[in-house]
Scaffold this motif. Structure first.
Motif, PDB file in Angstrom:
ATOM      1  N   ILE A 181      53.408  63.297  37.960  1.00 44.18           N
ATOM      2  CA  ILE A 181      52.826  62.656  39.141  1.00 44.18           C
ATOM      3  C   ILE A 181      51.884  61.518  38.735  1.00 44.18           C
ATOM      4  N   ILE A 182      51.060  61.745  37.720  1.00 36.40           N
ATOM      5  CA  ILE A 182      50.120  60.717  37.268  1.00 36.40           C
ATOM      6  C   ILE A 182      50.882  59.511  36.722  1.00 36.40           C
ATOM      7  N   ASN A 201      46.341  59.307  45.372  1.00 36.11           N
ATOM      8  CA  ASN A 201      47.669  59.888  45.547  1.00 36.11           C
ATOM      9  C   ASN A 201      47.949  60.987  44.524  1.00 36.11           C
ATOM     10  N   SER A 202      47.525  60.760  43.281  1.00 30.05           N
ATOM     11  CA  SER A 202      47.716  61.789  42.256  1.00 30.05           C
ATOM     12  C   SER A 202      46.946  63.049  42.632  1.00 30.05           C
ATOM     13  N   PHE A 203      45.707  62.868  43.071  1.00 34.89           N
ATOM     14  CA  PHE A 203      44.873  64.013  43.448  1.00 34.89           C
ATOM     15  C   PHE A 203      45.495  64.794  44.600  1.00 34.89           C
ATOM     16  N   ILE A 204      45.998  64.074  45.614  1.00 32.44           N
ATOM     17  CA  ILE A 204      46.559  64.738  46.793  1.00 32.44           C
ATOM     18  C   ILE A 204      47.747  65.621  46.398  1.00 32.44           C
ATOM     19  N   TRP A 245      49.652  77.625  34.488  1.00 27.68           N
ATOM     20  CA  TRP A 245      48.949  76.386  34.162  1.00 27.68           C
ATOM     21  C   TRP A 245      49.879  75.379  33.482  1.00 27.68           C
ATOM     22  N   ARG A 246      50.778  75.862  32.645  1.00 31.37           N
ATOM     23  CA  ARG A 246      51.708  74.961  31.969  1.00 31.37           C
ATOM     24  C   ARG A 246      52.668  74.309  32.959  1.00 31.37           C
ATOM     25  N   SER A 247      53.166  75.095  33.899  1.00 32.59           N
ATOM     26  CA  SER A 247      54.088  74.543  34.889  1.00 32.59           C
ATOM     27  C   SER A 247      53.391  73.501  35.760  1.00 32.59           C
ATOM     28  N   LEU A 248      52.151  73.784  36.165  1.00 31.02           N
ATOM     29  CA  LEU A 248      51.399  72.828  36.979  1.00 31.02           C
ATOM     30  C   LEU A 248      51.023  71.597  36.169  1.00 31.02           C
ATOM     31  N   PHE A 269      46.630  68.489  43.913  1.00 28.76           N
ATOM     32  CA  PHE A 269      45.857  69.501  44.630  1.00 28.76           C
ATOM     33  C   PHE A 269      46.748  70.296  45.577  1.00 28.76           C
ATOM     34  N   PHE A 270      47.706  69.586  46.210  1.00 31.99           N
ATOM     35  CA  PHE A 270      48.633  70.249  47.113  1.00 31.99           C
ATOM     36  C   PHE A 270      49.448  71.293  46.357  1.00 31.99           C
ATOM     37  N   ALA A 271      49.945  70.912  45.173  1.00 34.31           N
ATOM     38  CA  ALA A 271      50.696  71.864  44.351  1.00 34.31           C
ATOM     39  C   ALA A 271      49.790  72.996  43.886  1.00 34.31           C
ATOM     40  N   PHE A 272      48.573  72.649  43.485  1.00 36.06           N
ATOM     41  CA  PHE A 272      47.608  73.661  43.018  1.00 36.06           C
ATOM     42  C   PHE A 272      47.301  74.682  44.111  1.00 36.06           C
ATOM     43  N   SER A 273      47.198  74.212  45.350  1.00 38.29           N
ATOM     44  CA  SER A 273      46.848  75.113  46.446  1.00 38.29           C
ATOM     45  C   SER A 273      47.919  76.161  46.689  1.00 38.29           C
ATOM     46  N   PHE A 274      49.171  75.839  46.342  1.00 37.24           N
ATOM     47  CA  PHE A 274      50.245  76.806  46.494  1.00 37.24           C
ATOM     48  C   PHE A 274      50.457  77.623  45.224  1.00 37.24           C
ATOM     49  N   VAL A 275      50.349  76.959  44.080  1.00 37.65           N
ATOM     50  CA  VAL A 275      50.597  77.646  42.817  1.00 37.65           C
ATOM     51  C   VAL A 275      49.480  78.630  42.485  1.00 37.65           C
ATOM     52  N   LYS A 276      48.216  78.186  42.734  1.00 40.33           N
ATOM     53  CA  LYS A 276      47.044  79.004  42.402  1.00 40.33           C
ATOM     54  C   LYS A 276      47.197  79.605  40.997  1.00 40.33           C
TER      55      LYS A 276
END
Length: 218
Positions: free
Chosen positions: A47-48, A17-20, A37-40, A23-30
């Protein structure tokens, strides 16, 4: 004990669940910049912590076990359904996944994800052209990406509040406010009067929905 073993210690679900969500946020934030990187990273930490308590180790329930057992002697808080503390504390009945609070939290989370996806699409397009992002959600507020992260975290708090995430939430809000102010200083240096005009006509955090709003281009 069988119920307890099935409810927690599910570290595979914590990871999945943490990964999903990360990763979902990462895919949009890029993320490209340190600020990205700090915001993500701040969102990822939240989430963790959330899923660790949801499926791994219920620290909040252990910490409040004395008070919970006295106030709700017939409730086994070590089952997953009863881990939805607000469901019990507010006196809801039935399946906690279908109460009004849980449904509201899902709607809030989905809206936050939609806002995040829409905002970062506009932002990265502006970054690529080295222009000022003022279209889409950036035409309604200056920091929709950070607003989205805050909305998503708030949605999860409605669904599964824990002591760590309740402590982290206001801290992360402060982090996002500081990151936003730092970004604004960079934008002022890069765009000058154009960004000052944008600041004067566009709210920082709460989007406005004035139908007569015109898209600004710089």
């Amino acid at each position: 004990m069988m119920q307890h073993d099935q409810a927690y210690g599910l570290w595979g679900l914590v990871f999945l669940n943490s990964f999903i969500f990360i990763f979902f946020a990462f895919s949009f934030v890029k993320p490209k910049t340190k600020t990205d990187w700090r915001s993500l990273s701040a969102f990822s930490a939240f989430i963790i912590a959330l899923f660790t308590e949801m499926y791994g180790f219920p620290l909040t329930i252990y910490f409040l076990s004395g008070w919970l057992s006295n106030k709700y002697p017939d409730v086994d808080f070590m089952t997953h359904d009863n881990g939805h503390l607000l469901h019990t504390l507010l006196g809801f009945k039935g399946n906690p996944h279908w109460d009004s609070l849980h449904i509201t939290s899902n709607v809030v989370i989905i809206l936050g994800i939609f806002l995040l996806a829409s905002a970062w699409k506009v932002l990265h397009k502006a970054q690529q052209s080295q222009s000022l992002a003022t279209t889409g959600w950036y035409n309604r507020c200056r920091h929709p990406q950070y607003t989205a992260f805050i909305i998503i975290m708030f949605g999860f708090l409605l669904q599964w509040p824990t002591l760590p995430t309740l402590i982290m939430f206001p801290i992360l809000v402060v982090v996002y406010v500081r990151l936003a102010k730092r970004e604004e200083q960079i934008a002022l240096s890069a765009f000058g009067d154009a960004y000052r005009q944008y600041m004067s006509s566009t709210p920082a955090w709460i989007p406005h929905f004035n139908v007569s709003t015109k898209v600004r281009k710089h």
